[in-house]
Design a protein around this motif. Structure first.
Motif, PDB file in Angstrom:
ATOM      1  N   THR A   1      34.005 101.859  63.021  1.00  0.00           N
ATOM      2  CA  THR A   1      34.146 100.476  63.115  1.00  0.00           C
ATOM      3  C   THR A   1      35.552 100.168  63.982  1.00  0.00           C
ATOM      4  O   THR A   1      35.846  99.092  64.235  1.00  0.00           O
ATOM      5  N   GLY A   2      35.553 101.286  64.645  1.00  0.00           N
ATOM      6  CA  GLY A   2      36.898 101.303  65.824  1.00  0.00           C
ATOM      7  C   GLY A   2      38.155 101.182  65.250  1.00  0.00           C
ATOM      8  O   GLY A   2      39.065 100.908  66.096  1.00  0.00           O
TER       9      GLY A   2
ATOM     10  N   VAL B   1      44.295  86.129  65.584  1.00  0.00           N
ATOM     11  CA  VAL B   1      42.826  86.375  65.874  1.00  0.00           C
ATOM     12  C   VAL B   1      42.304  85.964  64.445  1.00  0.00           C
ATOM     13  O   VAL B   1      41.203  85.360  64.233  1.00  0.00           O
ATOM     14  N   ARG B   2      43.055  86.128  63.122  1.00  0.00           N
ATOM     15  CA  ARG B   2      42.552  85.993  61.879  1.00  0.00           C
ATOM     16  C   ARG B   2      42.370  84.466  61.589  1.00  0.00           C
ATOM     17  O   ARG B   2      41.262  84.170  61.087  1.00  0.00           O
ATOM     18  N   GLU B   3      42.971  83.667  62.299  1.00  0.00           N
ATOM     19  CA  GLU B   3      42.918  82.427  62.019  1.00  0.00           C
ATOM     20  C   GLU B   3      42.128  81.647  62.970  1.00  0.00           C
ATOM     21  O   GLU B   3      41.690  80.328  62.670  1.00  0.00           O
ATOM     22  N   ARG B   4      41.072  82.380  63.857  1.00  0.00           N
ATOM     23  CA  ARG B   4      40.182  81.684  64.679  1.00  0.00           C
ATOM     24  C   ARG B   4      38.925  82.575  64.150  1.00  0.00           C
ATOM     25  O   ARG B   4      38.782  83.746  64.850  1.00  0.00           O
ATOM     26  N   PRO B   5      38.060  82.026  63.441  1.00  0.00           N
ATOM     27  CA  PRO B   5      36.784  82.908  63.153  1.00  0.00           C
ATOM     28  C   PRO B   5      35.998  83.371  64.151  1.00  0.00           C
ATOM     29  O   PRO B   5      35.512  84.633  64.065  1.00  0.00           O
TER      30      PRO B   5
ATOM     31  N   GLY C   1      36.144  90.078  67.801  1.00  0.00           N
ATOM     32  CA  GLY C   1      37.109  91.279  67.678  1.00  0.00           C
ATOM     33  C   GLY C   1      36.476  92.316  66.830  1.00  0.00           C
ATOM     34  O   GLY C   1      36.103  93.527  67.012  1.00  0.00           O
ATOM     35  N   ARG C   2      35.754  91.974  65.777  1.00  0.00           N
ATOM     36  CA  ARG C   2      35.174  92.968  64.853  1.00  0.00           C
ATOM     37  C   ARG C   2      34.012  93.583  65.521  1.00  0.00           C
ATOM     38  O   ARG C   2      33.888  94.803  65.555  1.00  0.00           O
ATOM     39  N   ARG C   3      33.085  92.883  66.481  1.00  0.00           N
ATOM     40  CA  ARG C   3      32.167  93.432  67.297  1.00  0.00           C
ATOM     41  C   ARG C   3      32.474  94.416  68.232  1.00  0.00           C
ATOM     42  O   ARG C   3      31.977  95.536  68.456  1.00  0.00           O
ATOM     43  N   ALA C   4      33.760  93.953  69.100  1.00  0.00           N
ATOM     44  CA  ALA C   4      34.310  95.065  69.766  1.00  0.00           C
ATOM     45  C   ALA C   4      34.776  96.107  69.194  1.00  0.00           C
ATOM     46  O   ALA C   4      34.570  97.376  69.731  1.00  0.00           O
TER      47      ALA C   4
END
Length: 187
Positions: free
Chosen positions: A27-28, A164-168, A174-177
């Motif tokens: 998951t990086g 980042v967490r506050e912006r779905p 970010g998760r994909r990256a």
């Protein structure tokens, strides 16, 4: 299927740490078990058995093969979830979810009333939780160079993570990256 709430086999703990390390790489994310002090601490806590704080390794087996495991700390009334993971070969059977459900049942039978799933968003947490408790963290430091270094070492990344967490949509990107970085690192 067989479930052990408080497994004491060191091989099961090693297996969990291997799965979790592979998950971090996939998951990086930074592999916490690559830091020797964390691995040493987890192994030490796994053998701790005090009334107020004990390490608990829970393992779900298919026949004699571990397929999911979790390590955390417990008190008399609370189990704090730290490191859940499972064998990706069995992912289609949701072994992690089965493990958490059996763990909740066993914890309740042991007098534990709260399973703290920890901070951070995850589908399994949303599926299992019955509520949320806000937790705040901070530090008290005296003014000076040490305080400035502490702030510089923690606050910029903490604020970036919060942003980042506050912006779905940004969090999903970010998760994909991170997953893509993990795949590239694995080659």
């Amino acid at each position: 299927m067989r479930f052990v709430f408080d497994e004491r086999d060191p091989a099961a703990l090693r297996q969990l740490m291997e799965w979790k390390s592979a998950q971090y790489r996939r998951t990086g994310r930074r592999d916490r078990f690559a830091q020797e002090w964390i691995s040493t601490l987890v192994r030490y806590l796994a053998h701790t058995d005090a009334p107020g704080c004990s390490g608990v390794l829970s393992v779900l087996y298919a026949a004699d093969r571990p397929v999911a495991a979790h390590f955390g700390l417990r008190s008399r009334t609370l189990l704090s979830c730290w490191f859940p993971s499972y064998d990706p070969e069995f992912a289609k059977y949701s072994p992690g979810l089965v493990l958490h459900l059996r763990m909740a049942r066993a914890a309740a039978a042991a007098g534990i009333g709260v399973l703290d799933l920890g901070r951070g968003a995850a589908e399994y947490k949303d599926a299992l939780k019955t509520g949320e408790i806000p937790v705040y963290e901070g530090a008290a430091v005296r003014p000076g160079a040490g305080a400035a270094l502490h702030w510089l070492g923690r606050e910029p990344s903490r604020r970036a993570h919060g942003f980042v967490r506050e912006r779905p949509a940004l969090a999903a990107f970010g998760r994909r990256a991170l997953k893509q970085a993990g795949r590239l690192r694995g080659r």
